[in-house]
Scaffold this motif. Structure first.
Motif, PDB file in Angstrom:
ATOM      1  N   ILE A 178       0.870  -1.143   0.001  1.00  0.00           N
ATOM      2  CA  ILE A 178       0.068  -0.038  -0.090  1.00  0.00           C
ATOM      3  C   ILE A 178       1.023   1.390  -0.049  1.00  0.00           C
ATOM      4  O   ILE A 178       0.574   2.125  -0.614  1.00  0.00           O
ATOM      5  N   SER A 180       3.680   1.686  -1.428  1.00  0.00           N
ATOM      6  CA  SER A 180       4.140   1.850  -2.734  1.00  0.00           C
ATOM      7  C   SER A 180       3.165   2.323  -3.479  1.00  0.00           C
ATOM      8  O   SER A 180       3.401   3.215  -4.632  1.00  0.00           O
ATOM      9  N   ALA A 181       2.085   1.941  -3.482  1.00  0.00           N
ATOM     10  CA  ALA A 181       0.865   2.347  -4.528  1.00  0.00           C
ATOM     11  C   ALA A 181       0.574   3.798  -4.064  1.00  0.00           C
ATOM     12  O   ALA A 181       0.240   4.612  -5.030  1.00  0.00           O
ATOM     13  N   GLN A 182       0.586   4.202  -2.680  1.00  0.00           N
ATOM     14  CA  GLN A 182       0.235   5.458  -2.553  1.00  0.00           C
ATOM     15  C   GLN A 182       1.370   6.464  -2.858  1.00  0.00           C
ATOM     16  O   GLN A 182       1.341   7.693  -3.434  1.00  0.00           O
ATOM     17  N   LYS A 183       2.659   6.065  -2.847  1.00  0.00           N
ATOM     18  CA  LYS A 183       3.764   6.572  -3.283  1.00  0.00           C
ATOM     19  C   LYS A 183       3.737   6.945  -4.602  1.00  0.00           C
ATOM     20  O   LYS A 183       3.937   7.900  -5.222  1.00  0.00           O
ATOM     21  N   ALA A 184       3.208   6.052  -5.441  1.00  0.00           N
ATOM     22  CA  ALA A 184       3.105   6.032  -6.757  1.00  0.00           C
ATOM     23  C   ALA A 184       2.350   7.027  -7.134  1.00  0.00           C
ATOM     24  O   ALA A 184       2.079   7.528  -8.479  1.00  0.00           O
ATOM     25  N   ARG A 185       1.140   7.361  -6.337  1.00  0.00           N
ATOM     26  CA  ARG A 185       0.381   8.512  -6.531  1.00  0.00           C
ATOM     27  C   ARG A 185       0.681   9.584  -6.064  1.00  0.00           C
ATOM     28  O   ARG A 185      -0.003  10.869  -5.730  1.00  0.00           O
ATOM     29  N   GLY A 186       1.995  10.116  -5.805  1.00  0.00           N
ATOM     30  CA  GLY A 186       2.630  11.001  -5.290  1.00  0.00           C
ATOM     31  C   GLY A 186       2.652  11.344  -3.810  1.00  0.00           C
ATOM     32  O   GLY A 186       2.876  12.499  -3.198  1.00  0.00           O
ATOM     33  N   ALA A 187       2.079  10.463  -2.988  1.00  0.00           N
ATOM     34  CA  ALA A 187       2.201  10.696  -1.422  1.00  0.00           C
ATOM     35  C   ALA A 187       3.684  10.812  -0.822  1.00  0.00           C
ATOM     36  O   ALA A 187       4.451  10.081  -1.411  1.00  0.00           O
ATOM     37  N   PRO A 203      -3.612   7.635   4.316  1.00  0.00           N
ATOM     38  CA  PRO A 203      -3.724   6.975   3.011  1.00  0.00           C
ATOM     39  C   PRO A 203      -3.307   5.426   2.976  1.00  0.00           C
ATOM     40  O   PRO A 203      -3.542   4.586   2.262  1.00  0.00           O
TER      41      PRO A 203
ATOM     42  N   PHE B  90      -1.216  -0.266  -9.427  1.00  0.00           N
ATOM     43  CA  PHE B  90      -0.665  -1.664  -8.757  1.00  0.00           C
ATOM     44  C   PHE B  90      -1.606  -2.481  -9.338  1.00  0.00           C
ATOM     45  O   PHE B  90      -3.184  -2.160  -9.463  1.00  0.00           O
ATOM     46  N   ASN B 112      -1.583  15.825  -4.657  1.00  0.00           N
ATOM     47  CA  ASN B 112      -0.291  15.683  -4.364  1.00  0.00           C
ATOM     48  C   ASN B 112       0.535  16.611  -5.283  1.00  0.00           C
ATOM     49  O   ASN B 112       1.807  16.890  -5.141  1.00  0.00           O
TER      50      ASN B 112
END
Lengths: 271, 287
Positions: A178, A180-187, A203, B90, B112
């Motif tokens: 999770i 990684s997924a949120q980081k991918a969305r710019g978190a 998140p 993902f 973001n």
């Protein structure tokens, strides 16, 4: 990032230590921890370290892995050492500057404490390294079973512990995914004030909680489908039996304990 | 010009421990702007590891990742830029939903990116429209939606960032055939409309063969080939040897070829199959 944690991890193997009865291992580890606090001088502590080294050798767990278990508490060790050096003032003074006094007594105590903490951690990780979580909780259940009046709750608690332990790696994996997924969305989890960073975890934790609840329901259904109804009348697939080497282990620990006690009497001083 | 390029990209898990595994071994690929790339390979072939390098979630053990000709690990700013240029969705993205409403969840990415309110609103509505999320669904909690709807909301969350490269990891897994076709259809549309580069990771070629322009084949941590769908399916037997499945229609034509019919074997859609049968009709007796 969280995959590097080795505390509580199990390393399958077939050594004598692995095959020992988990109940015996649990009791002996407890005994070891108690005896380590009985030690009053370097001689008895030396005997304990020697016993531990023997056990590690018998377990066939690589030394590197054993050392890794000490890594997470490195800061605690350093902190304890510094405090002991600073606050013990007996013996000859080696160094003095303003309020700092370093004495031989301080250094001895520090070394003594460090060895004691390391042995403690190594001994308890040896238990988890060589015993699967299920067996440990099983052993706890079995050891507590004389408490008849709360028997059913003993089983329930043991089952809860088994499930909790079983899902730690799963949750860690889920957490990483999770994140990684949120980081991918710019978190952004690395920068910002403390409050911002705490907020950035929302998140991650909400999906984590939701997944956990879903998983708990699924597990409950699966258990019910397999007719699970608590501990009453439940038999075991794996019966625990005491073997010859369990007795040897017990005798070994008793000898070590006796040795420690007599060394304590013979040498009344720390060194 | 190559929008995405890797140079000798290698990645090892748990370096320095006895558990060290090379998950990606010396990958050199160049992906041109506007392609629709299907990444195939079976479980553990390094697909997921590869795509997580494209937006800098994983740092290469050695080698480089270049997005738009720029090394993404050059500075913190270039890394952040790559995060927004390369949108990564993902597997099972519905498990990352967390907001009170679907609208807010889709807006998470654009927010973001520190965009203006109007721009965020425009992007959210556009992405929602793309994936067929209605205004009514936008106002509802994402947890009240059905599985397929959740998935589409989650994909919209990545699309709303309007990345130059959109990467989807197994976007159709766990969906029924109808849901699968819907997702694949909208990905195709998305690419046609925005002209962006799209990558789809999959372990079955059946559905991606129809929409992909290029195929990247991964096998045991290595990039085996990167070629057009036609060229890739000329070597369908090699792909099958790797333990990967090829579309059923390809299998039929491979069988026909084996029986001695003069057919091509790189057939991967039913339409192509019909054409091919028509082509050989005059040549073979009894057809």
């Amino acid at each position: 990032m969280m995959k590097d944690i080795t505390i509580g991890q199990y390393f399958p193997g077939n050594s004598v230590i692995h095959r020992m009865d988990p109940r015996m291992k649990l009791v002996l580890t407890f005994l070891y921890i108690i005896v380590i606090f009985v030690c009053k001088n370097f001689y008895s502590l030396g005997a304990m370290v020697f016993a531990l080294v023997l056990m590690v050798l018998f377990s066939q767990i690589p030394v590197k892995t054993i050392l890794k278990s000490v890594k997470p508490i490195f800061i605690i060790i350093v902190f304890t050492a510094i405090l002991n050096v600073l606050y013990t003032t007996n013996g000859t003074i080696l160094f003095e500057w303003k309020f700092i006094h370093i004495s031989t007594g301080g250094i001895y105590t520090a070394v003594f404490m460090v060895i004691r903490i390391i042995s403690l951690v190594v001994a308890s990780s040896l238990l988890t390294y060589t015993t699967s979580p299920t067996l440990i909780t099983d052993a706890i259940e079995r050891l507590l079973s004389p408490l008849k009046f709360m028997r059913n709750s003993v089983h329930t608690i043991a089952m809860m512990m088994t499930i909790a332990l079983r899902f730690i790696p799963t949750l860690i994996e889920e957490f990483d995914k999770i994140t990684s997924a949120q980081k991918a969305r710019g978190a952004d989890l690395e920068t910002g004030t403390l409050v911002e960073r705490a907020k950035a975890l929302i998140p991650i934790f909400i999906p984590l909680f939701i997944t956990s609840f879903r998983r708990a329901y699924e597990l409950a259904y699966a258990m019910e489908c397999r007719c699970y109804h608590g501990g009453e009348g439940r038999t075991r697939m794996k019966q625990m039996k005491l073997h010859g080497f369990d007795v040897v282990g017990l005798v070994f620990m008793v000898v070590v304990t006796a040795g420690v006690v007599s060394l304590n009497i013979v040498f009344p001083h720390l060194i | 010009m190559a929008i995405l390029k890797t140079e000798n990209l290698t990645y090892c898990y748990s370096t320095g421990t006895p558990f060290e595994v090379t998950a990606l071994d010396n990958a050199n690929i160049e992906i041109d702007d506007g392609e629709l790339v299907a990444v195939i390979g079976h479980t553990g072939s390094g697909k997921s590891t590869l795509i997580q390098h494209f937006n800098g979630l994983l740092k290469p053990t050695s080698g480089k990742v270049l997005v738009d000709g720029k090394d993404i690990w050059e500075s913190k700013a270039s890394l952040r830029e790559a995060r927004f240029k390369v949108g990564l969705c993902f597997q099972y993205p519905e498990y990352q939903l967390f907001e009170e409403t679907s609208y807010k969840d889709i807006a998470f990415g654009p927010k973001n990116m520190k965009l203006s309110e109007e721009e965020i609103d425009r992007r959210v509505r556009k992405a929602a429209e793309f994936v067929g999320v209605t205004d009514d669904m936008l106002e509802r909690s994402p947890f009240d939606l059905s599985g397929g709807e959740k998935r589409r909301v989650a994909i919209a969350g990545v699309m709303a960032m309007e990345p130059k490269i959109l990467i989807l990891d197994e976007p159709t897994s766990g969906l029924d055939p109808k849901g699968r076709d819907k997702i694949l259809g909208l990905i195709k549309e998305y690419r046609q409309e925005t002209g962006s580069t799209v990558m789809i990771v999959s372990h079955s070629m059946e559905d991606v063969a129809k929409i992909a322009t290029k195929v990247l084949v991964m096998n045991s941590s290595k990039v085996m080939s990167y070629d057009t769908v036609d060229e890739t399916y000329k070597r369908a037997d090699e792909i099958m040897q790797m333990g990967l499945d090829v579309p059923q229609i390809t299998k039929i034509f491979m069988g026909l070829h084996e029986k001695g019919f003069p057919v091509r074997t790189n057939i991967y859609t039913v339409e192509q199959g019909i054409e091919e049968i028509k082509r050989i009709r005059g040549q073979v007796n009894g057809l």
